[in-house]
Design a protein around this motif. Structure first.
Motif, short mmCIF file in Angstrom:
data_model
loop_
_atom_site.label_atom_id
_atom_site.label_comp_id
_atom_site.label_asym_id
_atom_site.label_seq_id
_atom_site.Cartn_x
_atom_site.Cartn_y
_atom_site.Cartn_z
N TYR A 56 0.89 -1.17 0.00
CA TYR A 56 0.00 0.00 0.00
C TYR A 56 0.92 1.21 0.00
O TYR A 56 1.67 1.44 0.95
CB TYR A 56 -0.88 -0.03 1.25
CG TYR A 56 -2.05 0.94 1.26
CD1 TYR A 56 -3.33 0.49 0.95
CD2 TYR A 56 -1.89 2.27 1.64
CE1 TYR A 56 -4.43 1.36 1.01
CE2 TYR A 56 -2.97 3.14 1.68
CZ TYR A 56 -4.23 2.67 1.37
OH TYR A 56 -5.31 3.53 1.43
N ILE A 81 1.41 5.24 -0.22
CA ILE A 81 0.73 6.52 -0.02
C ILE A 81 1.70 7.63 -0.40
O ILE A 81 2.84 7.66 0.07
CB ILE A 81 0.31 6.71 1.45
CG1 ILE A 81 -0.37 5.46 2.00
CG2 ILE A 81 -0.59 7.93 1.60
CD1 ILE A 81 -0.57 5.50 3.52
N GLU A 132 -1.56 -1.14 -4.02
CA GLU A 132 -2.63 -0.14 -3.89
C GLU A 132 -1.94 1.22 -3.80
O GLU A 132 -1.19 1.48 -2.84
CB GLU A 132 -3.44 -0.41 -2.63
CG GLU A 132 -4.64 0.49 -2.45
CD GLU A 132 -5.84 0.04 -3.27
OE1 GLU A 132 -6.78 0.86 -3.40
OE2 GLU A 132 -5.84 -1.10 -3.77
N VAL A 188 -2.19 5.23 -3.45
CA VAL A 188 -3.10 6.26 -2.99
C VAL A 188 -2.38 7.61 -3.05
O VAL A 188 -1.34 7.80 -2.41
CB VAL A 188 -3.57 5.99 -1.55
CG1 VAL A 188 -4.43 7.14 -1.04
CG2 VAL A 188 -4.33 4.67 -1.49
N PRO A 203 -4.27 10.02 9.09
CA PRO A 203 -5.54 9.47 8.59
C PRO A 203 -5.36 8.54 7.41
O PRO A 203 -6.13 7.58 7.24
CB PRO A 203 -6.34 10.72 8.21
CG PRO A 203 -5.35 11.82 8.08
CD PRO A 203 -4.25 11.50 9.02
N HIS A 204 -4.34 8.78 6.60
CA HIS A 204 -4.10 7.93 5.43
C HIS A 204 -3.45 6.61 5.84
O HIS A 204 -3.71 5.57 5.22
CB HIS A 204 -3.23 8.69 4.43
CG HIS A 204 -3.78 10.05 4.13
ND1 HIS A 204 -4.97 10.24 3.44
CD2 HIS A 204 -3.33 11.30 4.47
CE1 HIS A 204 -5.22 11.54 3.34
NE2 HIS A 204 -4.24 12.19 3.97
N LYS A 233 -4.19 5.24 8.68
CA LYS A 233 -5.35 4.52 9.22
C LYS A 233 -6.14 3.84 8.10
O LYS A 233 -6.63 2.71 8.26
CB LYS A 233 -6.26 5.49 10.00
CG LYS A 233 -5.72 5.89 11.37
CD LYS A 233 -6.66 6.84 12.06
CE LYS A 233 -6.27 7.10 13.50
NZ LYS A 233 -6.47 5.92 14.36
N ASP A 234 -6.26 4.52 6.96
CA ASP A 234 -6.93 3.90 5.81
C ASP A 234 -6.16 2.66 5.36
O ASP A 234 -6.77 1.64 4.96
CB ASP A 234 -7.02 4.89 4.65
CG ASP A 234 -8.02 6.00 4.91
OD1 ASP A 234 -8.88 5.85 5.79
OD2 ASP A 234 -7.94 7.04 4.20
N ALA A 235 -4.82 2.73 5.41
CA ALA A 235 -4.01 1.58 5.03
C ALA A 235 -4.23 0.42 5.99
O ALA A 235 -4.24 -0.76 5.57
CB ALA A 235 -2.54 1.96 4.99
N THR A 253 -7.04 -0.21 7.51
CA THR A 253 -8.32 -0.79 7.09
C THR A 253 -8.11 -1.73 5.90
O THR A 253 -8.70 -2.84 5.85
CB THR A 253 -9.31 0.32 6.71
OG1 THR A 253 -9.54 1.15 7.86
CG2 THR A 253 -10.64 -0.27 6.24
N TRP A 254 -7.30 -1.32 4.95
CA TRP A 254 -6.95 -2.18 3.80
C TRP A 254 -6.32 -3.48 4.28
O TRP A 254 -6.69 -4.57 3.81
CB TRP A 254 -6.00 -1.42 2.89
CG TRP A 254 -5.26 -2.23 1.87
CD1 TRP A 254 -5.72 -2.64 0.65
CD2 TRP A 254 -3.90 -2.68 1.96
NE1 TRP A 254 -4.74 -3.34 -0.03
CE2 TRP A 254 -3.61 -3.37 0.75
CE3 TRP A 254 -2.90 -2.57 2.92
CZ2 TRP A 254 -2.35 -3.95 0.51
CZ3 TRP A 254 -1.67 -3.14 2.68
CH2 TRP A 254 -1.41 -3.82 1.48
N THR A 261 -9.07 -5.71 6.01
CA THR A 261 -10.21 -6.16 5.21
C THR A 261 -9.82 -6.89 3.93
O THR A 261 -10.57 -7.71 3.44
CB THR A 261 -11.10 -4.97 4.84
OG1 THR A 261 -10.34 -4.01 4.09
CG2 THR A 261 -11.68 -4.31 6.08
#
Length: 262
Positions: free
Chosen positions: A201, A203, A231, A233, A248-249, A251-253, A255-256, A259
């Motif tokens: 991931y 970013i 991924e 971003v 915050p980004h 944190k999105d990672a 979640t990736w 999930t």
């Protein structure tokens, strides 16, 4: 449970850097695997932040690292392991302690063991740091309540480049990688690109002053074409020099990770 440390690792070629000559080879004193393992097992690690030092497999050379340990781990409640690699530090002796800015808040939902090592005066791709990073992973997975299916390498800037590097050359020790504000060319010296075996991931900010987003995007696209699972971003307007803004980004990672990967 004992672990088998890697005393010798091959030298990886980090394509964005070069040396005019090979490092001089010096005969050095080594410590036994049993000595290093015993030192690691004797560390007093409490839930929360622990700043630690152990003597490495080379006599007189020490690994300085921070461990952020979760509470209530057990054989039936194993936790992920994260290796968090700091950015350029100019040899700072406390670089591994800079975790409160983005690593701790960004990864809090993982409730993981986090190891933040110090690269010292060398780059993350040096042989000494390869040995430090990989041996710390081996020691942690062998001696702590770690879920070995959930081992992440992550970092920012130079640490982000290293997150690509360790995913690329040592995928057997990690199951995912998150790179922030990075610029890693995965082409080998012969021009070829191999697929990276674990998911990444990546970013990156379109406002990054040090690593242009177009360059990083091209590296991502080349690696994806070769078969890597990445991924990518792009975030808007963040400076390279404000890593805390990446929380915050990150944190999105996470979640990736939870999930789609783990």
């Amino acid at each position: 449970m004992k672990t088998k440390l890697i005393l010798l690792l091959f030298v990886v070629v980090f394509s964005s850097c070069s040396k005019d000559k090979e490092d001089d080879i010096t005969i050095i004193d080594t410590r036994t695997i049993e000595q290093v393992t015993e030192d690691f097992q004797n560390l007093n690690i409490q839930p929360g932040v622990n700043d630690l030092t152990i003597e490495s497999t080379t006599a007189g050379v020490f690994w300085n690292f921070r461990v952020i340990a979760p509470a209530d781990t057990s054989e039936s409640n194993k936790r992920p392991l994260v290796i968090a690699l700091h950015g350029a530090s100019r040899g700072s002796s406390t670089a591994h302690q800079n975790t409160s800015c983005y690593i701790e808040p960004g990864l809090e939902d993982l409730n993981a063991y986090i190891i933040s090592p110090n690269a010292g005066t060398e780059q993350w791709y040096s042989v000494n740091n390869q040995m430090q990073v990989i041996n710390l992973v081996q020691l942690a997975t062998a001696n702590w309540d770690v879920d070995i299916s959930k081992v992440l390498v992550t970092g920012y800037s130079n640490g982000g480049n290293a997150s690509w590097l360790y995913a690329d050359f040592f995928p057997q020790f990690f199951t995912a990688s998150i790179a922030m504000a990075s610029s890693y060319n995965s082409r080998r010296l012969d021009g070829s690109i191999s697929a990276i075996a674990i998911p990444l991931y990546v970013i990156h900010s379109n406002g990054d002053e040090l690593f242009p987003v177009a360059t990083t995007q091209a590296f991502v696209e080349d690696s994806v074409t070769a078969g890597s699972d990445i991924e990518f971003v792009v975030v808007d307007g963040l400076s390279h020099y404000t890593p805390c803004d990446y929380v915050p980004h990150l944190k999105d990672a996470v979640t990736w990770l939870q999930t789609e990967v783990w």
